[in-house]
Design a protein around this motif. Structure first.
Motif, PDB file in Angstrom:
ATOM      1  N   SER A 145       0.822  -1.214   0.000  1.00 19.00           N
ATOM      2  CA  SER A 145       0.000   0.000   0.000  1.00 19.00           C
ATOM      3  C   SER A 145       0.852   1.259   0.000  1.00 19.00           C
TER       4      SER A 145
ATOM      5  N   THR B  68       2.059   2.775   2.416  1.00 16.34           N
ATOM      6  CA  THR B  68       1.407   3.630   3.382  1.00 16.34           C
ATOM      7  C   THR B  68       1.763   3.159   4.792  1.00 16.34           C
TER       8      THR B  68
ATOM      9  N   VAL C  84       5.644  14.131  14.356  1.00 19.03           N
ATOM     10  CA  VAL C  84       4.915  13.833  13.122  1.00 19.03           C
ATOM     11  C   VAL C  84       5.616  14.472  11.929  1.00 19.03           C
ATOM     12  N   ALA C  85       6.145  15.670  12.128  1.00 23.26           N
ATOM     13  CA  ALA C  85       6.894  16.323  11.050  1.00 23.26           C
ATOM     14  C   ALA C  85       8.077  15.451  10.630  1.00 23.26           C
TER      15      ALA C  85
ATOM     16  N   GLN D  37       6.772  12.360   8.758  1.00 20.87           N
ATOM     17  CA  GLN D  37       6.340  12.783   7.435  1.00 20.87           C
ATOM     18  C   GLN D  37       7.523  12.898   6.484  1.00 20.87           C
TER      19      GLN D  37
ATOM     20  N   THR E  83       7.932  10.462   3.326  1.00 14.51           N
ATOM     21  CA  THR E  83       7.857  11.035   1.987  1.00 14.51           C
ATOM     22  C   THR E  83       9.121  10.710   1.197  1.00 14.51           C
TER      23      THR E  83
ATOM     24  N   ILE F  38       1.537   8.766   4.891  1.00 15.11           N
ATOM     25  CA  ILE F  38       1.188   8.418   6.258  1.00 15.11           C
ATOM     26  C   ILE F  38      -0.283   8.682   6.543  1.00 15.11           C
ATOM     27  N   VAL F  39      -0.886   7.733   7.221  1.00 13.42           N
ATOM     28  CA  VAL F  39      -2.262   7.895   7.664  1.00 13.42           C
ATOM     29  C   VAL F  39      -2.181   8.242   9.145  1.00 13.42           C
ATOM     30  N   LEU F  40      -2.643   9.439   9.464  1.00 16.95           N
ATOM     31  CA  LEU F  40      -2.483   9.941  10.825  1.00 16.95           C
ATOM     32  C   LEU F  40      -3.730   9.726  11.660  1.00 16.95           C
ATOM     33  N   THR F  41      -3.496   9.323  12.882  1.00  9.50           N
ATOM     34  CA  THR F  41      -4.564   8.951  13.772  1.00  9.50           C
ATOM     35  C   THR F  41      -4.219   9.465  15.172  1.00  9.50           C
ATOM     36  N   VAL F  42      -5.221   9.915  15.922  1.00  7.00           N
ATOM     37  CA  VAL F  42      -4.972  10.471  17.258  1.00  7.00           C
ATOM     38  C   VAL F  42      -5.791   9.717  18.302  1.00  7.00           C
TER      39      VAL F  42
ATOM     40  N   MET G 192      -6.675  -1.130   6.664  1.00  2.00           N
ATOM     41  CA  MET G 192      -6.326  -0.331   5.494  1.00  2.00           C
ATOM     42  C   MET G 192      -5.074  -0.862   4.813  1.00  2.00           C
ATOM     43  N   GLN G 193      -4.530  -1.903   5.388  1.00  2.00           N
ATOM     44  CA  GLN G 193      -3.350  -2.557   4.835  1.00  2.00           C
ATOM     45  C   GLN G 193      -2.103  -1.684   4.870  1.00  2.00           C
ATOM     46  N   VAL G 194      -1.997  -0.842   5.896  1.00  2.00           N
ATOM     47  CA  VAL G 194      -0.746  -0.102   6.018  1.00  2.00           C
ATOM     48  C   VAL G 194       0.388  -1.113   6.109  1.00  2.00           C
ATOM     49  N   GLU G 195       1.549  -0.723   5.613  1.00  3.02           N
ATOM     50  CA  GLU G 195       2.656  -1.675   5.619  1.00  3.02           C
ATOM     51  C   GLU G 195       3.362  -1.718   6.967  1.00  3.02           C
TER      52      GLU G 195
ATOM     53  N   ILE H 226       3.721  21.306   9.688  1.00  2.12           N
ATOM     54  CA  ILE H 226       2.983  20.608  10.729  1.00  2.12           C
ATOM     55  C   ILE H 226       3.575  20.897  12.105  1.00  2.12           C
TER      56      ILE H 226
ATOM     57  N   GLN I  22      -8.810  15.941  12.266  1.00  2.00           N
ATOM     58  CA  GLN I  22      -8.798  14.570  12.749  1.00  2.00           C
ATOM     59  C   GLN I  22     -10.083  14.238  13.502  1.00  2.00           C
TER      60      GLN I  22
ATOM     61  N   ILE J  52      -7.613  10.127   7.762  1.00  3.09           N
ATOM     62  CA  ILE J  52      -6.944  11.200   7.040  1.00  3.09           C
ATOM     63  C   ILE J  52      -5.522  10.822   6.659  1.00  3.09           C
TER      64      ILE J  52
END
Lengths: 333, 333
Positions: free
Chosen positions: A62, A64, A81-82, A85, A89, A95-99, A117-120, B72, B85, B95
Motif C-alpha cells: 500500500s 502507506t 509527526v513532522a 512525514q 515522503t 502516512i495515515v495519521l490517527t490520534v 487499510m493494509q498499512v505496511e 505541521i 482529525q 486522514i
DNA sequence: CTGAAAGCGCTTACAG
DNA sequence: CTGAAAGCGCTTACAG
C-alpha cells in the motif's frame, strides 16, 4: 466525482492492451522506447494517474504507514509527526495519521482500522491509559511491522525509539549540582507512568551519586499538566521547602510553576531556577525555564520511521530493542 | 507480513459462500440472525478484519480524506490538523496527512498522490509559494471535492474556511485606539502574501476610520518570521518611531520584537504594548504579547472538514464561497 | 516486443 | 434466506 482515466482508456487510444500500457508507464524493459513515449504522451493528455488502491490490491503494497499519536495539538508530537512525514515522503510512503487522545479504546480502534487499510507498518506512541497489550499482540500475530516511539510497551517484541528519561534527568540534575545549586526540589508526575517514574528516579540517583541528601519536603507528586505545576509549587512552599532550583517533570508543569510564582511572589523568578524536560524552543526568548533538556522530537520521528521502513523492507527483524535518542542539556540565557 | 483472514476463509468454515459471509458481517437483512451470529463468531476467532483496500476498489469509497498543510511542526497547523482529525474520525473517515513545506512542487506532488490514492476529498492550505493553480484546476476537472482552509485561492470554484484577516486586524487595532494607544506601529510582512496585505490594510483602515494619521516612520515591512520581528523592531527605532504600541503581523514576529526589546532596552516592555494575531495560548503565562487576536485553529479544522464531508455526501455543491471563522480579541493580564 | 489469463478481496446487482 | 456471475483497476507470471 468524475470517472478517472484507466489503463484501458489509454490502451484503446494507442491500440495496445492494458498490460502493455501498464508496462510502458512503469518503464518495463519489455516495451520499446517509441511505444513508451507514445503511451506516456497519451497518459498525460488524459491526466492519467494510476489507481493506487487497485495497485495496492494486486501488489499487496500500500506504500502507506499508519501513525498513532496520543495528541497532535502538542508541540512535541507535532514535531515528531513532522519528522515521520519527512522520512516517509523521502521513501515514497504516505502516512495515515490517527490520534488516540490518550484513550485506550480509540487507540485500539485506530490500530485495527489502520491494519484493515493494509498499512505496511505502524508507528505508535502509546496512550497513557493503555495497559492491556491485546491489540499489540494481535498486530504481532499478524506480523505487521510496528515501532514504538516516545512511549512504548516493552516485552512484546517490538522495537522502540525513545528518550532515556532517567539518564537525561540524572545528567540534568547533576548539571545543576555542578553549578552549586544543591537544594533541588522535584515536582513530579505519578509513579505508574513511565516518564514520571524514570524522571523521578533520575533525580534521586543524581542526588545520591553526588552525596546530596534528599529532603522529603522537596518532593511533590501530582501529574503532568500546567495545573499540577501550579498546585505543586504552592504545595512545595506550604511544605516548607526553600529550594534554589526545581526540576519540573514536564514543560507544562514548569509553566504552572511560573504562574504560581507570579502569583505568590515574583522574586522567586530570581531565587529559584527551574529545570524541565522538553521545552518549546519558542520560549527561549523569555529565558524561562532557566534550564531544560532538549528532546529532539523531529529526530525521534525520523529515526522511528526509518527503523520501521527497514523492518518493512526486511532489512532488520523486529525484536525488543530500544534505540535511545540523545538529548542535551541547555542553559537558557 | 502474514496472510490475513479473508471472507473465503470464513466461508469455508461455516459452509457458506463469501457473498453470504460478507452480508452477514455487514448485517444485511438478507441473512438470518442465527447465521449472522455464527459467522461473526468465526470471524472474530480468526481475527478477521475486512480488507479496506479491496472494499474501496469495489465500492469506490475509500473513506479517506487527503490533507495538505504547509507546515505541521507549528502550533497553528497542528491544532488545525487536530480539528480535522476529530471531525473526520467522528464521520468514519481516515486522514492521509501530507506536508508541502511551503514548496509548490511538493504540494502538487502530494495532491496528485492523494488523488491517486482515491481520497474522497481534499483539505488544503496553500503553500506560500503557490501561484499557478494548475493542480487545482486538474482537481476541479476531476470533480474531486476540495476545501481550502486558512490560505486559499479564490476563483477556482472551491469553498474556503478562513479568518477574515482584514476585519480581525482592524478591530484589534481599534481596540488599542479605544484604550488610548494612538501611536501604533506596524511590523508587517509582504504585500504579495495575502495575510501580509490584509493585516496591513486592516491596520490602515482602523487608523483612517478613527481619524488617526498614519506616520510613515511607524511602518516596517519584512516578513513573517522571528528574525523579521527582531530586525523590524530595530529598524523601527532607527527610523525614529516612538510608538506606544506595535501591531506585529504574526506571532513569531512578535517574539522577534520581544527579543530585540530585551537586547536594546527592557524598559520597552512597559512602554510599548504589543499586539499580534494568533498567539500560542501557552504563552499567556508570560503576559506577552499584551494583546492578541485568538485564531480558533481547532475550529477551523473541524469546520473545513465538516464542509468537505458535506460536499462528499453531495449535501452541498462546491462553489466559491468563503466561510469566515470568528476571531476574538484578547487582552493578556 | 506484445498479449491472454488469472487473481488481489471485496461488493453489487440479479437469480433462484 | 443463499449463491453464481461479474467487475472494481491493476499487476504478475506465462505464452507466443
Amino acid at each position: 466525482m468524475k470517472k478517472k482515466a484507466t489503463l484501458d482508456d489509454i490502451a484503446k487510444i494507442v491500440n495496445l492492451t492494458k498490460v502493455s500500457v501498464s508496462k510502458a508507464l512503469r518503464d518495463h524493459p519489455d516495451i520499446s522506447e517509441p511505444t513508451k513515449i507514445k503511451v506516456k504522451k497519451v497518459a498525460k493528455s488524459l491526466g492519467y494517474r494510476p489507481n493506487l488502491i487497485a495497485r495496492s490490491l494486486t501488489s499487496s503494497k500500500s506504500k502507506t504507514i499508519g501513525v498513532v499519536v496520543p495528541k497532535i495539538a502538542h508541540n512535541f508530537f507535532a514535531h515528531i509527526v513532522a519528522g515521520i512525514q519527512k522520512s516517509a515522503t523521502a521513501e515514497g510512503y504516505g502516512i495515515v495519521l490517527t490520534v488516540s487522545d490518550e484513550n485506550k479504546k480509540l487507540e485500539k480502534q485506530h490500530i485495527e482500522t489502520l491494519v484493515s487499510m493494509q498499512v505496511e507498518g505502524l508507528l505508535v506512541s502509546v496512550s497513557m491509559a493503555t495497559q492491556t497489550p491485546e491489540v499489540f499482540k494481535w498486530v504481532r500475530s499478524l506480523q505487521v511491522p510496528l515501532v514504538f516511539f516516545d512511549r512504548h510497551i516493552p516485552g512484546l517484541g517490538f522495537n522502540s525509539v525513545i528518550i532515556d528519561d532517567e539518564k537525561a534527568s540524572k545528567n540534568a540534575v547533576k548539571e545543576l549540582l555542578n553549578r552549586g545549586l544543591t537544594n533541588i526540589a522535584h515536582i513530579g508526575g505519578y509513579d505508574w507512568i513511565e516518564i514520571g517514574r524514570l524522571r523521578r528516579s533520575g533525580y534521586e540517583k543524581a542526588l545520591a551519586e553526588s552525596g546530596v541528601a534528599l529532603r522529603p519536603e522537596n518532593v511533590v507528586d501530582g501529574g503532568f499538566g500546567e495545573d499540577h505545576g501550579y498546585n505543586g509549587f504552592k504545595k512545595l512552599i506550604e511544605q516548607g521547602a526553600t529550594p534554589d532550583a526545581i526540576f519540573a517533570v514536564t514543560f507544562p508543569v514548569a509553566l504552572g510553576v511560573y504562574k504560581a510564582m507570579k502569583e505568590l511572589d515574583s522574586s522567586y523568578f530570581e531565587s529559584i531556577k527551574v529545570l524541565t524536560i522538553g521545552a518549546d524552543e519558542l520560549f527561549t526568548v523569555f529565558s524561562y525555564p532557566k534550564f531544560y533538556v532538549d528532546q529532539p522530537a523531529i529526530q525521534i520521528g525520523q529515526q522511528a520511521c526509518d527503523l520501521l521502513i527497514r523492518e518493512i523492507k526486511g532489512i532488520i527483524e523486529p525484536s525488543d530493542c530500544i534505540e535511545y535518542i540523545d538529548t542535551h542539556f541547555v542553559e537558557n540565557r
